[in-house]
Motif scaffolding. Structure first.
Motif, PDB file in Angstrom:
ATOM      1  N   SER A   1       0.848  -1.183   0.000  1.00  0.00           N
ATOM      2  CA  SER A   1       0.000   0.000   0.000  1.00  0.00           C
ATOM      3  C   SER A   1       0.883   1.233   0.000  1.00  0.00           C
ATOM      4  N   THR A   2       0.318   2.385  -0.361  1.00  0.00           N
ATOM      5  CA  THR A   2       1.041   3.640  -0.211  1.00  0.00           C
ATOM      6  C   THR A   2       0.812   4.166   1.199  1.00  0.00           C
ATOM      7  N   ALA A   3       1.776   4.938   1.671  1.00  0.00           N
ATOM      8  CA  ALA A   3       1.625   5.523   3.000  1.00  0.00           C
ATOM      9  C   ALA A   3       0.422   6.452   3.061  1.00  0.00           C
ATOM     10  N   GLU A   4       0.165   7.137   1.967  1.00  0.00           N
ATOM     11  CA  GLU A   4      -0.986   8.047   1.929  1.00  0.00           C
ATOM     12  C   GLU A   4      -2.285   7.278   2.121  1.00  0.00           C
ATOM     13  N   GLU A   5      -2.379   6.093   1.514  1.00  0.00           N
ATOM     14  CA  GLU A   5      -3.587   5.280   1.683  1.00  0.00           C
ATOM     15  C   GLU A   5      -3.754   4.837   3.127  1.00  0.00           C
ATOM     16  N   LEU A   6      -2.654   4.492   3.779  1.00  0.00           N
ATOM     17  CA  LEU A   6      -2.731   4.084   5.179  1.00  0.00           C
ATOM     18  C   LEU A   6      -3.150   5.246   6.072  1.00  0.00           C
ATOM     19  N   LEU A   7      -2.673   6.440   5.746  1.00  0.00           N
ATOM     20  CA  LEU A   7      -3.065   7.617   6.523  1.00  0.00           C
ATOM     21  C   LEU A   7      -4.545   7.928   6.354  1.00  0.00           C
ATOM     22  N   ARG A   8      -5.036   7.743   5.109  1.00  0.00           N
ATOM     23  CA  ARG A   8      -6.452   8.020   4.864  1.00  0.00           C
ATOM     24  C   ARG A   8      -7.347   6.941   5.447  1.00  0.00           C
ATOM     25  N   ASN A   9      -6.856   5.697   5.415  1.00  0.00           N
ATOM     26  CA  ASN A   9      -7.683   4.577   5.850  1.00  0.00           C
ATOM     27  C   ASN A   9      -6.875   3.646   6.752  1.00  0.00           C
ATOM     28  N   PRO A  10      -6.646   4.031   7.995  1.00  0.00           N
ATOM     29  CA  PRO A  10      -5.852   3.185   8.896  1.00  0.00           C
ATOM     30  C   PRO A  10      -6.546   1.878   9.261  1.00  0.00           C
ATOM     31  N   GLU A  11      -7.832   1.725   8.929  1.00  0.00           N
ATOM     32  CA  GLU A  11      -8.551   0.497   9.261  1.00  0.00           C
ATOM     33  C   GLU A  11      -7.928  -0.724   8.597  1.00  0.00           C
ATOM     34  N   ARG A  12      -7.402  -0.537   7.388  1.00  0.00           N
ATOM     35  CA  ARG A  12      -6.775  -1.675   6.701  1.00  0.00           C
ATOM     36  C   ARG A  12      -5.577  -2.181   7.498  1.00  0.00           C
ATOM     37  N   LEU A  13      -4.781  -1.257   8.006  1.00  0.00           N
ATOM     38  CA  LEU A  13      -3.633  -1.632   8.814  1.00  0.00           C
ATOM     39  C   LEU A  13      -4.091  -2.265  10.133  1.00  0.00           C
ATOM     40  N   LYS A  14      -5.134  -1.711  10.751  1.00  0.00           N
ATOM     41  CA  LYS A  14      -5.677  -2.287  11.986  1.00  0.00           C
ATOM     42  C   LYS A  14      -6.154  -3.717  11.764  1.00  0.00           C
ATOM     43  N   ASN A  15      -6.841  -3.944  10.641  1.00  0.00           N
ATOM     44  CA  ASN A  15      -7.352  -5.287  10.342  1.00  0.00           C
ATOM     45  C   ASN A  15      -6.219  -6.290  10.198  1.00  0.00           C
ATOM     46  N   SER A  16      -5.134  -5.882   9.536  1.00  0.00           N
ATOM     47  CA  SER A  16      -3.979  -6.779   9.372  1.00  0.00           C
ATOM     48  C   SER A  16      -3.392  -7.144  10.728  1.00  0.00           C
ATOM     49  N   ILE A  17      -3.247  -6.146  11.593  1.00  0.00           N
ATOM     50  CA  ILE A  17      -2.683  -6.397  12.923  1.00  0.00           C
ATOM     51  C   ILE A  17      -3.601  -7.305  13.732  1.00  0.00           C
ATOM     52  N   ASN A  18      -4.901  -7.081  13.638  1.00  0.00           N
ATOM     53  CA  ASN A  18      -5.862  -7.917  14.374  1.00  0.00           C
ATOM     54  C   ASN A  18      -5.828  -9.368  13.897  1.00  0.00           C
ATOM     55  N   GLN A  19      -5.511  -9.585  12.622  1.00  0.00           N
ATOM     56  CA  GLN A  19      -5.378 -10.952  12.111  1.00  0.00           C
ATOM     57  C   GLN A  19      -4.109 -11.622  12.637  1.00  0.00           C
ATOM     58  N   LEU A  20      -3.066 -10.813  12.881  1.00  0.00           N
ATOM     59  CA  LEU A  20      -1.793 -11.368  13.340  1.00  0.00           C
ATOM     60  C   LEU A  20      -1.777 -11.638  14.840  1.00  0.00           C
ATOM     61  N   LYS A  21      -2.549 -10.888  15.608  1.00  0.00           N
ATOM     62  CA  LYS A  21      -2.518 -11.011  17.066  1.00  0.00           C
ATOM     63  C   LYS A  21      -2.764 -12.428  17.561  1.00  0.00           C
ATOM     64  N   PRO A  22      -3.842 -13.102  17.142  1.00  0.00           N
ATOM     65  CA  PRO A  22      -4.069 -14.456  17.684  1.00  0.00           C
ATOM     66  C   PRO A  22      -2.964 -15.434  17.314  1.00  0.00           C
ATOM     67  N   ILE A  23      -2.268 -15.192  16.208  1.00  0.00           N
ATOM     68  CA  ILE A  23      -1.190 -16.099  15.797  1.00  0.00           C
ATOM     69  C   ILE A  23      -0.026 -16.007  16.773  1.00  0.00           C
ATOM     70  N   VAL A  24       0.445 -14.767  17.052  1.00  0.00           N
ATOM     71  CA  VAL A  24       1.596 -14.640  17.952  1.00  0.00           C
ATOM     72  C   VAL A  24       1.222 -15.018  19.382  1.00  0.00           C
ATOM     73  N   LEU A  25       0.008 -14.680  19.798  1.00  0.00           N
ATOM     74  CA  LEU A  25      -0.390 -14.993  21.170  1.00  0.00           C
ATOM     75  C   LEU A  25      -0.577 -16.485  21.387  1.00  0.00           C
ATOM     76  N   SER A  26      -1.005 -17.206  20.344  1.00  0.00           N
ATOM     77  CA  SER A  26      -1.210 -18.648  20.486  1.00  0.00           C
ATOM     78  C   SER A  26       0.099 -19.376  20.760  1.00  0.00           C
ATOM     79  N   ARG A  27       1.217 -18.826  20.281  1.00  0.00           N
ATOM     80  CA  ARG A  27       2.519 -19.449  20.503  1.00  0.00           C
ATOM     81  C   ARG A  27       3.041 -19.197  21.906  1.00  0.00           C
ATOM     82  N   LEU A  28       2.366 -18.324  22.666  1.00  0.00           N
ATOM     83  CA  LEU A  28       2.790 -18.008  24.020  1.00  0.00           C
ATOM     84  C   LEU A  28       1.784 -18.501  25.056  1.00  0.00           C
TER      85      LEU A  28
END
Length: 680
Positions: free
Chosen positions: A491-518
């Protein structure tokens, strides 16, 4: 560490396996020769000598994955990939190892052409299914695997990081047909773009995974049910079960522990939360160096055996120079040292185990820098054989027309030059002035060469740990428990600034993966996020932190950090150019205590160096100097002395040449300072 209990750090090196037992009373250290054919045997021998709690957890650094790659003795591995992409490994980036060499040697790929199996399917660059997975093509691949009797499989499909459905289908079919066959999926290991790097990393994982699984299974048996965590290349530990699945994360397992230990020790000894140090880990086989500019350096762009390994790792540079490095004269009559090593078996000539070719250790012995009776603190049942080392070096010196002492000095200087180049690689060549850093040498041979290396770099301060020979094992006990995961985010940085939800969604998908290993760990979990950013049109990116919460202001701070990082790395920045994101990364951490519990002691009475025994030591070819030999155990807080001197202890020997002053701090570390203008 468990409350009121012990914790054990075990680091397997090329020559010795090191043990550190940490409990409320302090540290116990031990070393045994490494058993290359089965590293767990040396661990069993060491534990049998130590008095340890049968339930004490073990933190372990291993070279199993590294050695499998270096020696090309990994599993018989197959690669399943999209039809038309079977030669990704062979094509690579078309880089030439020797730019002006007309005849380039063909690379020895981990997967031969006959085992690169192609399957009919296609995901497009938007993540849409362009061609469904063909059932008959999958059946042909399964049949081929039966015929070839493979031991491990890597699955890497085009654009699977955008849509994993086909890789999951293949994994399900493999699990049904071959329930005991280890399968490595690129979407689990590295769901990022760049086909070659993703393929190479997944293949490396598949190649070393069966060996690591077998080794950790044997080790768990040896440990009789103890909790076992393994050091990752990133400097954090991982449960043995997770390590078995993602074995490629262990390639720099041992060296990473040393950097963690050195950084923590320097922080304590220098009363600095962010010490600026250069770590210098010289063992029996190799030397590992890292520059820590107030933090432990991390990278996601490593290389192992000419293959990219795109996983989080501590930024360490390794050269083939160690105490066991072999010295020889090449066809041109030039003295060479390494990268070949005598290893644990037969070891240096002076070990008396059949070695014939002299090593750096033999050279130090001939020069008087090692005291035969003080080998392993005088606890060894077999002292070093000075006559055998002298004879081997004298024989080598005949072809150079040099005396044995001159030859030994030459061996040490050649080895030092190799290690100096490594240190310049991580400092001067990266824009850092080594003179503004403190050198922290460790490993069995590090203190032997530290002052000479510091002189050549202009470094004027050295910090010698209390137990330098086992610092990597101690670092294992202080390493955080970590889990890393990444996801492509084009993505472009400008798109992330305009729509941070996409970045939030990616992080929310990754959270259960890293936490499951702990899941099995107690304690507060810390989450850290970062972004891979680049200027539009660039081929490579830089990783910068991203603060929580994910809001435009924090994204903007990350972009500014990228401009600064780009200027630091490449000497310029271009804020006017558009910035692109490539991937988002998430790390979960369970922090561990970093304080080294060596009891403080009151200041000593005046130390009289004149009372010490003396030994002849060569610093130059014109003859030996008579220097005091000091036992490290008597050097407590407040002791000072001036070089030349030898400091002997169980796990290492320190050479203090003329022009260096030493002082002992309250944690029994030695602080060396250059007292002359040489080397500045």
């Amino acid at each position: 560490m468990r409350a009121n209990g012990q914790c054990i750090g075990i680091d397997v090196g090329g020559t010795f396996t090191d043990f550190v037992v940490l409990d409320a009373s302090g540290l116990t250290v031990h070393k045994v020769p490494t058993t290359p054919s089965d590293q767990s045997q040396a661990i069993l021998q060491g534990l049998a000598v130590l008095s340890v709690d049968p339930e004490a957890p073990v933190m372990h650094g291993t070279t199993t994955a590294t050695n499998a790659l270096l020696e090309r003795r990994g599993a018989r591995t197959a690669l399943i990939t999209t039809r038309g992409f079977a030669d990704v490994l062979a094509i690579g980036r078309q880089n030439r190892p020797q730019l002006y060499e007309f005849s380039q040697a063909a690379r020895n790929h981990l997967v031969p052409r006959s085992l690169r199996l192609q399957i009919d399917e296609r995901i497009d660059s938007k993540g849409n299914i362009h061609r469904k997975l063909d059932a008959s093509s999958l059946s042909e691949v399964l049949e081929a695997l039966k015929q070839e009797e493979v031991e491990s499989v890597a699955v890497v499909l085009l654009f699977s990081f955008l849509n994993d459905v086909h890789e999951r289908c293949i994994a399900a079919a493999l699990a049904e047909e071959f329930p005991d066959l280890p399968v490595s999926l690129s979407i689990d290991l590295l769901p990022e773009y760049r086909e070659y790097e993703r393929t190479a990393t997944t293949v490396v994982n598949a190649y070393v995974r069966p060996l690591v699984m077998r080794y950790l299974t044997r080790l768990r048996r040896v440990l009789s049910g103890r909790s076992l965590k393994v050091m990752q290349s990133s400097g954090g530990t991982l449960d043995a079960q997770q390590a078995s699945k993602q074995a490629s994360r262990l390639v720099l397992s041992g060296p990473a522990g040393g950097v963690v230990g050195a950084f923590a020790l320097a922080g304590q000894a220098l009363s600095a939360a962010s010490p600026h140090i250069i770590t210098f880990d010289m063992g029996g086989t190799s030397t590992d160096v890292a520059l820590c500019p107030g933090r432990i350096p991390q990278t996601t762009e490593g290389t192992i055996c000419d293959l990219p390994l795109r996983l989080p790792s501590t930024q360490i540079h390794t050269v083939g120079a160690g105490g066991g490095s072999l010295a020889y004269v090449d066809s041109g009559g030039i003295l060479r040292v390494g990268p070949q090593s005598a290893g644990a078996i037969p070891g240096p000539v002076c070990y008396g185990q059949g070695g014939q070719t002299p090593t750096v250790t033999d050279a130090n012995l001939v020069l008087g820098r090692l005291i035969p009776s003080q080998f392993l603190g005088g606890r060894s049942t077999r002292p070093l054989d000075v006559q055998a080392a002298y004879k081997a070096i004298a024989h080598l010196g005949q072809s150079l027309d040099l005396s044995p002492e001159e030859t030994a000095l030459g061996i040490v200087r050649v080895a030092n030059a190799t290690m100096e180049r490594a240190l310049r690689r991580v400092s001067v060549e990266c824009g850092y002035d080594p003179r503004s850093y403190i050198l922290v040498p460790f490993g069995g041979a590090g203190p032997l060469h530290a002052c000479a290396i510091a002189d050549s770099l202009g470094v004027r301060k050295i910090l010698i740990p209390r137990h330098p020979g086992v610092l990597s094992a101690l670092g294992l006990l202080m390493a955080d428990i970590t889990s890393d995961v990444s996801q492509a985010l084009l993505s472009t940085a400008e798109e992330l600034l305009r729509n941070p939800e996409r970045l939030k969604n990616s992080i929310n998908q990754l959270k259960p993966i890293v936490l499951s290993r702990l899941d099995s760990h107690t304690g507060e979990v810390q989450l850290d996020c970062s972004l891979d950013l680049r200027y539009s049109g660039q081929s490579y990116e830089l990783t910068v932190p991203l603060g929580f919460p994910v809001v435009p202001e924090n994204i903007r701070i990350s972009i500014e950090a990228f401009h600064s990082a780009h200027h630091m790395r490449y000497g310029y920045s271009a804020p006017e150019l558009p910035v692109e994101s490539v991937a988002v990364r998430l790390r979960a951490t369970v922090p561990r205590e970093k304080v080294i519990p060596i009891p403080a002691t009151p200041a000593a009475s005046p130390f009289d160096i004149a009372q010490a025994s003396r030994a002849p030591v060569y610093f130059a070819a014109d003859g030996p100097m008579s220097v005091p030999v000091l036992k490290r155990d008597i050097l407590i807080q407040g002791c000072t002395f001036r070089g030349p001197a030898l400091v002997v202890q169980y796990d290492s020997t320190l050479v203090v040449p003329p022009g260096w002053d030493a002082e002992v701090d309250q944690w029994h570390n030695l602080h060396l300072k250059c007292s002359t203008d040489h080397g500045s």
